[in-house]
Design an enzyme around this catalytic site. Sequence first.
Site, PDB file in Angstrom:
ATOM      1  N   GLU A 162       1.382   3.674   1.307  1.00 39.19           N
ATOM      2  CA  GLU A 162       1.713   4.621   3.236  1.00 39.19           C
ATOM      3  C   GLU A 162       0.759   6.037   2.070  1.00 39.19           C
ATOM      4  OE1 GLU A 162       5.948   5.226   4.221  1.00 39.19           O
ATOM      5  OE2 GLU A 162       5.456   3.117   5.177  1.00 39.19           O
ATOM      6  N   GLU A 269       5.768  -6.575   5.510  1.00 42.58           N
ATOM      7  CA  GLU A 269       7.727  -6.117   5.097  1.00 42.58           C
ATOM      8  C   GLU A 269       7.897  -6.540   7.252  1.00 42.58           C
ATOM      9  OE1 GLU A 269       8.070  -2.539   4.650  1.00 42.58           O
ATOM     10  OE2 GLU A 269       6.790  -2.472   2.642  1.00 42.58           O
TER      11      GLU A 269
END
Length: 345
Positions: A162, A269
């Site tokens: 991120e 994910e």
Amino acid sequence: MAFSTNFKVLGTMTTTLLLLTAVKASIAIPSTGTTSLREEAHKKNITIGSGAINPTYLEDPVFAAVLAEQFNSLHPENEMKWSFINPSPGHYNWDPIDRLVDFANEHDMLVKGHGLISSCCNPDFVVNITNPEALRAAMTTHFEAIMHRYEGRIDRWDVVTEALKTMGGGLNANDFSRQLGSGYINEAFRIARAASPRAKLYINENQVEVLPGKRQELQDLVSGLVADGVPIDGVALQMHITEVAPVPGVITDMVRFYKALGLQVEIAEMDVHTLNKTLETQIYGAVIKEALEAGITDISFWGFTDKHAYTWVPGAKPLMFDENYKPKGAFYATHSALEDFVDEC
Ligand code: XIL
């Protein structure tokens, strides 16, 4: 004498084996009525994994059995994020990750590292560093400690997770960018490569499959890294999907773009957050089908049972098995996508 001692040992081993078999037989695992995901994946050389594996979940024998039966890779949830694994200088909580690595070894599974640089969870001793050189040194010590310990047992890592703001619009300001500017990403990959020359190194990002602006930003960021000679092997798409499926073709376009840069794309994910079960099933099937056809060979989910789901949509049950490990439509859609996939390469 020696003979009778050996005989006793053999007797004890036989008893242990019998006990283990009995324990296994007594675990009620709901049947899927199909081959496992991992069997289908194996036929086509696909890595099929589950992330979000908090090692304490392994104490539940059904959880452990389904994980080992269905997947050939696993990775931790939070346990490798900095404040979890290294809360104070020189102190490392190795036990949780050791447990995962041992489990994977026992069940012939790969392990992925997740959380070297994450968007959260830095301990005070890191947050309070005010000098770039000291932060570089802390990153080097931290990466080396973890990557050396699991050398040869963890084959791939999310080095930076991120880097971009959730909705796009530039880099996330974090404890690393504050000291090192945007170059912290470049530096993190170089430190990781020096610590583990053979491991695959990924940048992990969310939402790029649904936000065109953010997709472009990630492409620009990664192109810049490659142009600068940064040792990066690929892009890990989180693929946390909320209600809306990615537009068909977007995953394929991303794979093509990164392949042209010499990089791999993986799904890291995946889960689907919606109250609509039919939509959930459709999204699982469509995403896995497109990913496989686009050439993605490494697919992981953010867990597999709704018993341990991480969701921001109240009431959503984002995973492939329900709370009682019964396979859902999402499981069958994923299984069919794997079964039907014909590798034309
Ligand atoms: C999540 C964990 O599942 C939660 O327990 C924690 O509270 C927040 O982080 N992308 C990531 C993961 O890369 O590390 C995040 O994990 C989920 C989003």
